[in-house]
Design a protein around this motif. Structure first.
Motif, PDB file in Angstrom:
ATOM      1  N   LEU A  23       0.824  -1.198   0.000  1.00 51.31           N
ATOM      2  CA  LEU A  23       0.000   0.000   0.000  1.00 51.31           C
ATOM      3  C   LEU A  23       0.870   1.266   0.000  1.00 51.31           C
ATOM      4  O   LEU A  23       0.548   2.255  -0.662  1.00 51.31           O
ATOM      5  CB  LEU A  23      -0.918  -0.013   1.223  1.00 51.31           C
ATOM      6  CG  LEU A  23      -2.012   1.060   1.266  1.00 51.31           C
ATOM      7  CD1 LEU A  23      -2.881   1.012   0.027  1.00 51.31           C
ATOM      8  CD2 LEU A  23      -2.872   0.901   2.508  1.00 51.31           C
ATOM      9  N   ILE A  24       2.000   1.224   0.743  1.00 47.64           N
ATOM     10  CA  ILE A  24       2.915   2.371   0.746  1.00 47.64           C
ATOM     11  C   ILE A  24       3.526   2.568  -0.635  1.00 47.64           C
ATOM     12  O   ILE A  24       3.649   3.693  -1.137  1.00 47.64           O
ATOM     13  CB  ILE A  24       4.007   2.175   1.809  1.00 47.64           C
ATOM     14  CG1 ILE A  24       3.398   2.175   3.220  1.00 47.64           C
ATOM     15  CG2 ILE A  24       5.068   3.279   1.716  1.00 47.64           C
ATOM     16  CD1 ILE A  24       4.382   1.839   4.312  1.00 47.64           C
ATOM     17  N   GLN A  25       3.904   1.455  -1.291  1.00 45.21           N
ATOM     18  CA  GLN A  25       4.469   1.554  -2.633  1.00 45.21           C
ATOM     19  C   GLN A  25       3.453   2.112  -3.623  1.00 45.21           C
ATOM     20  O   GLN A  25       3.786   2.912  -4.518  1.00 45.21           O
ATOM     21  CB  GLN A  25       4.966   0.182  -3.093  1.00 45.21           C
ATOM     22  CG  GLN A  25       6.197  -0.299  -2.333  1.00 45.21           C
ATOM     23  CD  GLN A  25       6.573  -1.726  -2.668  1.00 45.21           C
ATOM     24  OE1 GLN A  25       5.741  -2.479  -3.217  1.00 45.21           O
ATOM     25  NE2 GLN A  25       7.792  -2.114  -2.349  1.00 45.21           N
ATOM     26  N   LEU A  26       2.182   1.730  -3.460  1.00 43.44           N
ATOM     27  CA  LEU A  26       1.131   2.276  -4.326  1.00 43.44           C
ATOM     28  C   LEU A  26       1.009   3.783  -4.123  1.00 43.44           C
ATOM     29  O   LEU A  26       0.879   4.557  -5.085  1.00 43.44           O
ATOM     30  CB  LEU A  26      -0.196   1.593  -4.010  1.00 43.44           C
ATOM     31  CG  LEU A  26      -1.425   2.167  -4.731  1.00 43.44           C
ATOM     32  CD1 LEU A  26      -1.281   2.043  -6.246  1.00 43.44           C
ATOM     33  CD2 LEU A  26      -2.691   1.461  -4.260  1.00 43.44           C
ATOM     34  N   ALA A  27       1.058   4.222  -2.866  1.00 47.68           N
ATOM     35  CA  ALA A  27       0.968   5.654  -2.583  1.00 47.68           C
ATOM     36  C   ALA A  27       2.157   6.409  -3.158  1.00 47.68           C
ATOM     37  O   ALA A  27       2.017   7.545  -3.641  1.00 47.68           O
ATOM     38  CB  ALA A  27       0.886   5.878  -1.073  1.00 47.68           C
ATOM     39  N   LEU A  28       3.335   5.781  -3.156  1.00 46.71           N
ATOM     40  CA  LEU A  28       4.511   6.423  -3.731  1.00 46.71           C
ATOM     41  C   LEU A  28       4.344   6.586  -5.250  1.00 46.71           C
ATOM     42  O   LEU A  28       4.665   7.646  -5.813  1.00 46.71           O
ATOM     43  CB  LEU A  28       5.758   5.597  -3.428  1.00 46.71           C
ATOM     44  CG  LEU A  28       6.353   5.726  -2.007  1.00 46.71           C
ATOM     45  CD1 LEU A  28       7.388   4.659  -1.763  1.00 46.71           C
ATOM     46  CD2 LEU A  28       6.970   7.111  -1.815  1.00 46.71           C
ATOM     47  N   ARG A  29       3.832   5.539  -5.907  1.00 42.19           N
ATOM     48  CA  ARG A  29       3.676   5.613  -7.369  1.00 42.19           C
ATOM     49  C   ARG A  29       2.592   6.621  -7.761  1.00 42.19           C
ATOM     50  O   ARG A  29       2.741   7.372  -8.721  1.00 42.19           O
ATOM     51  CB  ARG A  29       3.319   4.230  -7.929  1.00 42.19           C
ATOM     52  CG  ARG A  29       4.454   3.220  -7.822  1.00 42.19           C
ATOM     53  CD  ARG A  29       4.165   2.012  -8.705  1.00 42.19           C
ATOM     54  NE  ARG A  29       2.910   1.358  -8.354  1.00 42.19           N
ATOM     55  CZ  ARG A  29       2.810   0.390  -7.456  1.00 42.19           C
ATOM     56  NH1 ARG A  29       3.893  -0.037  -6.826  1.00 42.19           N
ATOM     57  NH2 ARG A  29       1.637  -0.159  -7.182  1.00 42.19           N
ATOM     58  N   ALA A  30       1.494   6.647  -6.993  1.00 44.17           N
ATOM     59  CA  ALA A  30       0.362   7.511  -7.348  1.00 44.17           C
ATOM     60  C   ALA A  30       0.437   8.877  -6.671  1.00 44.17           C
ATOM     61  O   ALA A  30      -0.453   9.696  -6.883  1.00 44.17           O
ATOM     62  CB  ALA A  30      -0.945   6.827  -6.956  1.00 44.17           C
ATOM     63  N   ASN A  31       1.492   9.126  -5.882  1.00 42.66           N
ATOM     64  CA  ASN A  31       1.640  10.392  -5.155  1.00 42.66           C
ATOM     65  C   ASN A  31       0.390  10.675  -4.325  1.00 42.66           C
ATOM     66  O   ASN A  31      -0.169  11.766  -4.359  1.00 42.66           O
ATOM     67  CB  ASN A  31       1.915  11.544  -6.131  1.00 42.66           C
ATOM     68  CG  ASN A  31       2.428  12.793  -5.396  1.00 42.66           C
ATOM     69  OD1 ASN A  31       2.997  12.694  -4.308  1.00 42.66           O
ATOM     70  ND2 ASN A  31       2.232  13.947  -6.009  1.00 42.66           N
ATOM     71  N   ARG A  32      -0.017   9.669  -3.554  1.00 44.22           N
ATOM     72  CA  ARG A  32      -1.203   9.781  -2.717  1.00 44.22           C
ATOM     73  C   ARG A  32      -0.790   9.900  -1.244  1.00 44.22           C
ATOM     74  O   ARG A  32       0.283   9.445  -0.820  1.00 44.22           O
ATOM     75  CB  ARG A  32      -2.093   8.533  -2.880  1.00 44.22           C
ATOM     76  CG  ARG A  32      -2.611   8.336  -4.300  1.00 44.22           C
ATOM     77  CD  ARG A  32      -3.831   9.208  -4.531  1.00 44.22           C
ATOM     78  NE  ARG A  32      -4.947   8.753  -3.740  1.00 44.22           N
ATOM     79  CZ  ARG A  32      -5.769   7.751  -4.117  1.00 44.22           C
ATOM     80  NH1 ARG A  32      -5.569   7.114  -5.268  1.00 44.22           N
ATOM     81  NH2 ARG A  32      -6.786   7.417  -3.352  1.00 44.22           N
ATOM     82  N   ARG A  33      -1.649  10.484  -0.446  1.00 45.12           N
ATOM     83  CA  ARG A  33      -1.406  10.615   0.989  1.00 45.12           C
ATOM     84  C   ARG A  33      -1.814   9.337   1.716  1.00 45.12           C
ATOM     85  O   ARG A  33      -2.678   8.590   1.250  1.00 45.12           O
ATOM     86  CB  ARG A  33      -2.173  11.797   1.559  1.00 45.12           C
ATOM     87  CG  ARG A  33      -1.771  13.156   1.011  1.00 45.12           C
ATOM     88  CD  ARG A  33      -2.628  14.240   1.640  1.00 45.12           C
ATOM     89  NE  ARG A  33      -4.047  13.975   1.435  1.00 45.12           N
ATOM     90  CZ  ARG A  33      -5.018  14.465   2.199  1.00 45.12           C
ATOM     91  NH1 ARG A  33      -4.720  15.233   3.235  1.00 45.12           N
ATOM     92  NH2 ARG A  33      -6.281  14.183   1.946  1.00 45.12           N
TER      93      ARG A  33
END
Length: 781
Positions: A718-728
């Motif tokens: 989930l953290i990696q997804l947030a990094l790729r999508a620039n999400r909080r």
């Protein structure tokens, strides 16, 4: 308004405050910051608690109390149990403006808002259900029937009651102000004493079965300065009736004189205790019999000895233990005697001796003036009793003395003005800060040189300052050196064999004078007397007659009288004719006739003396015993070592090893530091942002879950997804201290077992250890 509505309203008010305002709130109410609250909602809930509001009341003055009572009156009438409604601040100011300045009332209202006791707009101020917990009493005395009466008017009312009513008022004035009676109900018999006193306003109804004595009534009956409520202005702290007879220099000089007396008396008490340690009671205290003995031996009053013993005990200059060496007649029991720290104190400069005693008194959790007063069982409190321990004593002491720092230098005060000012500033402590407590504290302060001529001294002003401790210590020592008179290196020798010393002596001269003379009277000018025994004491210590005469000639401002010269030479002529050494003991004498006289004396039989030669005899007794017996028989022996040199035969005083560690000064205030408060505020802001954050809805195109628990693979994904999508991310985290928190984070880097990201509301990067992460939730942008 329900309690939940109040909490939400205050939480919204707190959330709208700036970080500086929140830090100010937490510094004013430090109980709210421990443990750190999880968001402003929790902070509001704590701020509304009755216990927390009661703590706020400890710091509020009488005008603020009147503003609280007026708020309760305007919002809910006499029924203080009901939840107060909103009040217009202007109406509150108008209701009290006849007894105080409107600007001062408005300032008190703003202070209550800063403390989160009141909140909301000025035209609709709101308070919690427990607002009355801030009051020092149950009824509303500052807005009640007697509120606008003068003390003379109230005294007239009291004089007009009958004996039964007077007895009832007297009973309540001596004990708790609250009383229980069925006659307190509105429908009770109007002719009963309670009902008639309520009608007169001399008693206030709390509920149908409880009444309370107004504080002004109680003070008048006890003969104390009354708490005036007809004018809500602070009373004068300065004594307007006293004339400014003394300037600042005279006040400081008087303080220096008191300090010298204190040091002299303390030295005398230590000298008595080292020669004859005081017995210990089973309770571990020093008994009345020993107190009387110490008072007689030192020539001081028992109260003074008790005061000094309490300070010495707290400073670790005396303690309980097995005296070493044991005194004469020792039975192998523990006793009060000086510790090794006493030697350091005795050889310190006068200002350091003064500073040690003053510091011990300021931090001492005991009240020495209570020694001798009856306890609950009617027994007198002994000196150094554990029953006298009171952690609130130093706080109370500082509360009284800190008030004096508001006065200008050399401005006089009185016990009455200080008591009245304390009552106005701290209504919660009226009964605890009685005239007796204030008077005894000020008397002790005078003995320590904190006050003199009813004014605060320079030493007291510096010692009570709340600055850096190291800087304060150096400033105190400098002020003490300036207050103490300059040491003198001379004295006046009189024909009656007395020495008058016009001031404190230098350390070198003091040692020489105290060796050859005995103190007769102390003070600014001390008087010593030279006698045959005092001269012999100096000779025993190794001084010769020529050395003594040279000392008198060098330091005497007047010619050395012939009578003093004859005395010294006569004692020296006899002294040392007999020489006692170690055989178990031997006696050597250049004059066979004198040795023959010794062998014929009663002492010879007691010591079992045996002549070896016309000038030598031996004894199986110890050297000290032989010398004492020969002196009792009228001879003047001197001790010598194996080389034939004179030795100092003065007895070394007893010492004990302290059973406790050396006392360390404790901070006077436990207010959190600025950095600690900023950390608490930051965590609350972070939790508030996390609460307001909107989680990402499930069912979106991303295949990864929107929420993960723990620090496993799903969390990493989930953290990696947030990094790729620039999400909080909403990160749940537990720190090394076990404290849980939530953070809204924009991730920047994931690696080495850590998540590095920028928390919302801050530009600083935060590091989160993955194994401490409890949950991760994807948020909408």
């Amino acid at each position: 308004m329900s309690t939940d509505d109040q909490r939400i309203g205050l939480a919204d008010d707190l959330a709208a405050r700036t970080d500086d305002e929140l830090r100010e709130l937490l510094s004013l109410r430090p109980d709210l910051a421990s443990p750190p609250p999880q968001g402003t909602s929790v902070l509001a809930q704590r701020a509304l608690a009755a216990a927390s509001i009661a703590l706020v009341g400890e710091d509020l003055d009488l005008l603020t109390m009147a503003a609280i009572e007026q708020f309760i009156t305007l919002s809910s009438g006499p029924d203080v149990a009901r939840v107060p409604a909103s009040v217009d601040a202007d109406a509150l100011v108008k209701a009290l403006s006849d007894r105080a300045e409107p600007a001062e009332i408005s300032r008190r209202i703003e202070d209550l808002r800063r403390r989160a006791v009141l909140w909301g707009e000025r035209d609709s101020l709101t308070a919690g259900a427990h607002l009355a917990s801030a009051l020092p009493w149950k009824a509303l005395h500052l807005t009640g029937p007697l509120a606008r009466r003068t003390p003379d008017d109230v005294a007239t009312l009291i004089d007009g009651v009958d004996d039964r009513q007077r007895d009832l008022l007297t009973t309540l004035s001596r004990g708790p102000a609250l009383g229980r009676s069925r006659d307190a109900a509105p429908g009770a018999d109007p002719d009963s004493p309670v009902a008639r006193l309520i009608a007169l306003g001399l008693l206030a109804r709390v509920d149908d079965q409880t009444v309370e004595l107004p504080p002004m009534v109680g003070a008048i009956i006890r003969g104390e300065p009354p708490l005036r409520t007809d004018a809500l202005t602070p009373p004068d702290l300065a004594d307007q009736q006293a004339s400014l007879r003394f300037g600042a220099k005279a006040v400081d000089a008087a303080a220096g004189g008191e300090a010298l007396e204190l040091i002299r008396h303390t030295t005398a008490l230590l000298d008595v205790l080292e020669r004859a340690p005081a017995a210990v009671l089973r309770s571990g205290a020093l008994g009345v019999r020993e107190l009387r003995r110490l008072a007689k031996a030192t020539g001081l009053e028992q109260k003074r000895v008790a005061f000094l013993a309490e300070i010495l005990g707290h400073a670790r200059l005396i303690d309980v233990g097995f005296p070493d060496p044991p005194p004469a007649g020792d039975r192998g029991e523990q006793a009060f005697a000086p510790t090794s720290l006493a030697d350091t104190w005795l050889h310190s400069a006068p200002e350091r001796q003064w500073a040690t005693l003053l510091d011990a008194w300021l931090s001492m959790p005991r009240r020495a003036w209570q020694v001798g007063e009856p306890d609950r069982d009617g027994n007198a409190y002994p000196v150094l009793s554990s029953e006298l321990y009171d952690a609130g004593a130093p706080v109370q002491r500082h509360l009284i003395l800190d008030l004096l720092t508001e006065l200008d230098s050399a401005t006089p005060f009185s016990t009455e003005t200080v008591t009245a000012s304390l009552a106005w500033r701290h209504p919660h402590r009226i009964r605890r800060l009685s005239p007796r407590v204030v008077g005894e504290t000020l008397a002790e302060a005078q003995s320590l040189g904190v006050t003199a001529h009813q004014s605060l001294t320079s030493v007291g002003r510096v010692a009570l300052s709340d600055t850096d401790p190291e800087a304060t210590d150096s400033q105190v020592l400098a002020a003490m050196r300036k207050s103490l008179p300059e040491p003198v290196d001379h004295f006046l020798t009189q024909a009656d064999l007395t020495l008058t010393v016009p001031g404190p002596m230098t350390a070198e001269l003091s040692e020489q004078v105290e060796l050859v003379a005995d103190l007769e009277s102390g003070g600014a000018a001390s008087v010593y007397r030279v006698s045959e025994s005092s001269v012999r004491r100096a000779l025993d210590a190794g001084r010769t007659s020529s050395e003594l005469l040279t000392m008198f000639t060098a330091h005497s401002s007047t010619p050395v009288p012939q009578s003093l010269t004859y005395l010294i030479e006569d004692v020296a002529r006899k002294h040392g004719s007999l020489r006692v050494g170690i055989a178990s003991s031997f006696i050597r004498c250049e004059d066979p006739t004198m040795l023959a006289a010794v062998l014929r004396s009663d002492a010879a039989e007691q010591l079992a003396l045996r002549a070896l030669a016309p000038t030598v005899a031996v004894s199986p007794s110890e050297v000290r015993t032989v010398i004492d017996r020969l002196r009792d028989a009228g001879f003047a022996p001197a001790g010598e070592d194996s080389s034939g040199s004179l030795v100092d035969l003065r007895e070394r005083g007893s010492r004990v090893s302290s059973s406790r560690g050396r006392r360390r000064p404790t901070p006077r205030r436990s207010t959190p530091t600025s950095d600690q408060l900023q950390s608490v505020v930051s965590r609350m802001r972070s939790h508030d942002r996390a609460t307001r954050a909107t989680p990402s809805a499930s069912g979106k195109a991303d295949s990864a879950p929107v929420r993960a628990v723990g620090g496993g693979e799903s969390t990493t994904a989930l953290i990696q997804l947030a990094l790729r999508a620039n999400r909080r991310l909403l990160v749940g985290y537990v720190d090394a201290h076990g404290s849980a928190s939530r953070h809204v984070v924009t991730p920047r880097l994931l690696g080495a077992g850590q998540l590095v990201g920028t928390e919302e509301g801050s530009d600083d990067e935060q590091h989160f250890t993955l194994h401490r992460v409890t949950s991760v939730e994807l948020l909408d942008n």
